[in-house]
Enzyme design. Structure first.
Site, PDB file in Angstrom:
ATOM      1  N   THR A   1       0.842  -1.194   0.000  1.00 27.57           N
ATOM      2  CA  THR A   1       0.000   0.000   0.000  1.00 27.57           C
ATOM      3  C   THR A   1       0.876   1.241   0.000  1.00 27.57           C
ATOM      4  O   THR A   1       1.769   1.367   0.830  1.00 27.57           O
ATOM      5  CB  THR A   1      -0.865   0.032   1.269  1.00 27.57           C
ATOM      6  OG1 THR A   1      -1.590  -1.175   1.370  1.00 27.57           O
ATOM      7  CG2 THR A   1      -1.824   1.196   1.219  1.00 27.57           C
ATOM      8  N   VAL A   2       0.652   2.129  -0.950  1.00 23.40           N
ATOM      9  CA  VAL A   2       1.396   3.382  -0.930  1.00 23.40           C
ATOM     10  C   VAL A   2       0.474   4.576  -0.736  1.00 23.40           C
ATOM     11  O   VAL A   2       0.896   5.621  -0.269  1.00 23.40           O
ATOM     12  CB  VAL A   2       2.251   3.587  -2.199  1.00 23.40           C
ATOM     13  CG1 VAL A   2       3.404   2.616  -2.216  1.00 23.40           C
ATOM     14  CG2 VAL A   2       1.411   3.413  -3.449  1.00 23.40           C
TER      15      VAL A   2
END
Lengths: 245, 259
Positions: free
Chosen positions: A12-13
Site C-alpha cells: 500500500t502506498v
C-alpha cells in the site's frame, strides 16, 4: 536487454477510497461515536450514504482512511467473534463468561495494524474502538495505521484532530449527560462539514452504554441556519472598484 | 500388562478397541511421585512430593508457574512436562500481548488437550508421558482445577491426585472435599499436605525438603511455598499424627488397666 521483472506483490502506498474524521466521547454512562457517511475518491464524492461505524458483538468500531481496509478488518473481527461463540470448549463446572471486550479488541487491532506496518503494507486506517474496558467501565481508544494506540475520554481522527479536538477539550466533563455529549458531537460534526472539504452533513451516531450497543441510521445535520451567517450576506470590504484586478 | 502385537505403534488399535501405547503412557504417570490439587471458592492449591534420586542430589521441582493466574503440577516424564509447560507459558504470553488480558484458563486447557490428542493420532509421534494438574483462576476470580493425561482427555475437578500411591490421597480428598469450598488458604494447604502425607513411600515422612505447595487465587498471584516456609504447615500435620499417637497410647493404658 531483458525487461525488468514486475513485482507480483505490491505494498500500500496511498489510500484510494477514503472516509474522513470519526469522533468519540466518553460521557457519564457510556461512549458516543459520530462519523459522516461520505466516501471520497480523491476530490470526488463517491458514495454518500455509507456507514463508517460498525458494531461487532459488544464493541463499536469507527474508521477513517481506506474503506476497503476497514471492510477487511471487520471481516477479521467478525470471524473472530464467530469463532468464540461456535468453538465448543469443555463444559466447565461453572459457566465462564467469555467474549472480547472493547479493550481486548483494541489490543488485538494494535497487534494487527502494527504487524502490517512492520511489513510495509499497512491497513491505511485510523480506528476508534468504543465499548467497555476489562473492568466494565466505558472505554474509548484509537489505533492508527502504524499501530499507535491511545486511550482517552475524547478522540478525533483525521481532520477532526485539528478542528474538533479544541472544541472537545473545552467542553468535555466527566459527568456529561448523553444529551450534552450528543449535542457536543453534532456541533463538532457541523464545524467539520463547514471546514473539511471531504466531509458531508449526513452523519451517523453510535452509542455503547450499560449493556446495549446501538448504531443509528444516517441522518442530515441541520446546517440551514449557518448559511445565514453575516459573512455570507455582506462582504466587509472591497479592493478598489474592480476588486484590485 | 502383557506385550502383544498391537502395542508397537500408537496408530494401531488392539482388537479390544484400545490404543495400547496410550495406555502404556498412562502407566508412566503412575510412576511419577504424587501430586495433589484442591480448591475452595476463591483459591486453588497444588501440592507435590518432590523426589530426589540420591542423598547427594536435589529434589526434583514439580510445581511450575505458567502465568500469574495458572500453576501446573507434574507427574511422570519430567522432560515432557517441561516441554508442555513451556508451550503453556508461550501461549499465555502471546495472549497477553495480543489481547491485553490474561488468557482464560479454559481456552488454554482446550488447546492443551488438543495438543495431547494430536500425538495419539500421528504415526511419527508418541503420547506425552506425563499427567498434569493445572490450577487456575478465571477473570471473575473463580478457581478451576484441571487434569490432563496422555490420552488427551481433560477433566475438571474439585480435588484430585495423580502419581505413585495417589489412591490414598484421593481417598482422603473424597472424604473431605465437601468442606473445601469455604476453607481458608491455610486450611487448604494443610489438607493438601495431609493428603500428600499418605503418598510417601515406606518409612519416609513429608518434610520441608520433599514437600511443596503452589497457590493461585482471586487476588492472589502464583505463590510457591517450599523449604522453611512450609514448616508451619508441616508442623500442623505432625501434631495430627502426634494426636493419633497419644490416643493410641491412652487406649493401650486403659486396656492395661482393665486386665
Amino acid at each position: 536487454m531483458l525487461p525488468a521483472a514486475v513485482p507480483s506483490r505490491q505494498h500500500t502506498v496511498q489510500p484510494m477510497v477514503t472516509g474522513t474524521s470519526v469522533l468519540g466521547i466518553v460521557y457519564d454512562k457510556g461512549v458516543l461515536l459520530a462519523a459522516d457517511t461520505l466516501l471520497s475518491y480523491g476530490s470526488m464524492a463517491k458514495a454518500q450514504n455509507i456507514p463508517r461505524l460498525h458494531a461487532v458483538e459488544k464493541t463499536v468500531i469507527g474508521a477513517s482512511g481506506e474503506y476497503s481496509d476497514f471492510q477487511r478488518i471487520l471481516e477479521i473481527l467478525k470471524a473472530k467473534a464467530l469463532e468464540e461463540t461456535t468453538t465448543s470448549v469443555m463444559d466447565s463446572l461453572y459457566t465462564e463468561e467469555s467474549g472480547m471486550t472493547a479493550e481486548n479488541t483494541w489490543n488485538y487491532l494494535r497487534m494487527l495494524l502494527y504487524s502490517r506496518r512492520s511489513k510495509f503494507n499497512p491497513f491505511w486506517n485510523e480506528l476508534l474502538v468504543a465499548g467497555k474496558d476489562l473492568k466494565g467501565k466505558p472505554f474509548l481508544g484509537s489505533v492508527d495505521k502504524i499501530g499507535t494506540t491511545v486511550r482517552d475520554n475524547f478522540i478525533a481522527t483525521g481532520f477532526g484532530a485539528y478542528l474538533a479536538m479544541p472544541l472537545l477539550r473545552e467542553k468535555w466533563r466527566p459527568d456529561l449527560t448523553e444529551g450534552e455529549a450528543r449535542a457536543l458531537l453534532e456541533d463538532c460534526m457541523k464545524i467539520l462539514f463547514f471546514r473539511d472539504c471531504r466531509a458531508s452533513p449526513r452523519i451517523q451516531l453510535a452509542k455503547c452504554a450499560d449493556d446495549e450497543v446501538l448504531v443509528s441510521e444516517p441522518y442530515e445535520l441541520d446546517t440551514a441556519a449557518a448559511w445565514q451567517a453575516e459573512a455570507y450576506r455582506q462582504s466587509v470590504g472591497e479592493l478598489e472598484d474592480d476588486g484590485g484586478w | 500388562m502383557f506385550r502383544n502385537q498391537y502395542d508397537t505403534d500408537v496408530t494401531v488399535w488392539s482388537p479390544e478397541g484400545r490404543l495400547l501405547q496410550v495406555e502404556y503412557a498412562m502407566e508412566s504417570v503412575k510412576q511419577g511421585s504424587a501430586c495433589v490439587g484442591l480448591r475452595s471458592d476463591t483459591t486453588c492449591v497444588l501440592g507435590a512430593l518432590k523426589r530426589s534420586v540420591s542423598e547427594l542430589s536435589s529434589h526434583q521441582k514439580k510445581l511450575l508457574e505458567i502465568d500469574d493466574h495458572i500453576a501446573c503440577g507434574i507427574a511422570g516424564l519430567t522432560a515432557d512436562a517441561r516441554s508442555l509447560a513451556k508451550y503453556m507459558q508461550t501461549e499465555c504470553l502471546n495472549h497477553k500481548y495480543v489481547y491485553g488480558t490474561p488468557i482464560p484458563p479454559h481456552q488454554l486447557m482446550a488447546d492443551l488437550a488438543d495438543k495431547h490428542q494430536r500425538t495419539t493420532q500421528i504415526y511419527v509421534r508418541r503420547p506425552f508421558g506425563v499427567g498434569l494438574l493445572i490450577s487456575s483462576v478465571d477473570s471473575r476470580g473463580v478457581p478451576h482445577l484441571y487434569q490432563t493425561c496422555p490420552s488427551g482427555n481433560l477433566y475438571e475437578f474439585y480435588a484430585s491426585a495423580i502419581g505413585a500411591r495417589s489412591q490414598s490421597a484421593r481417598t482422603y480428598l473424597e472424604k473431605h472435599y465437601e468442606t473445601f469450598a469455604t476453607c481458608s488458604t491455610d486450611q487448604l494447604i494443610v489438607h493438601a499436605l495431609q493428603a500428600l502425607a499418605g503418598c510417601v513411600s515406606g518409612d519416609d515422612e513429608l518434610t520441608v525438603d520433599n514437600g511443596s505447595i503452589a497457590i493461585v487465587g482471586k487476588d492472589q498471584s502464583f505463590t510457591l511455598i517450599e523449604g522453611d516456609a512450609l514448616k508451619p504447615y508441616i508442623d500442623q500435620l505432625e501434631q495430627k499424627a502426634d494426636n493419633d499417637d497419644e490416643e493410641g497410647e491412652e487406649e493401650k493404658e486403659s486396656e492395661a488397666m482393665e486386665t
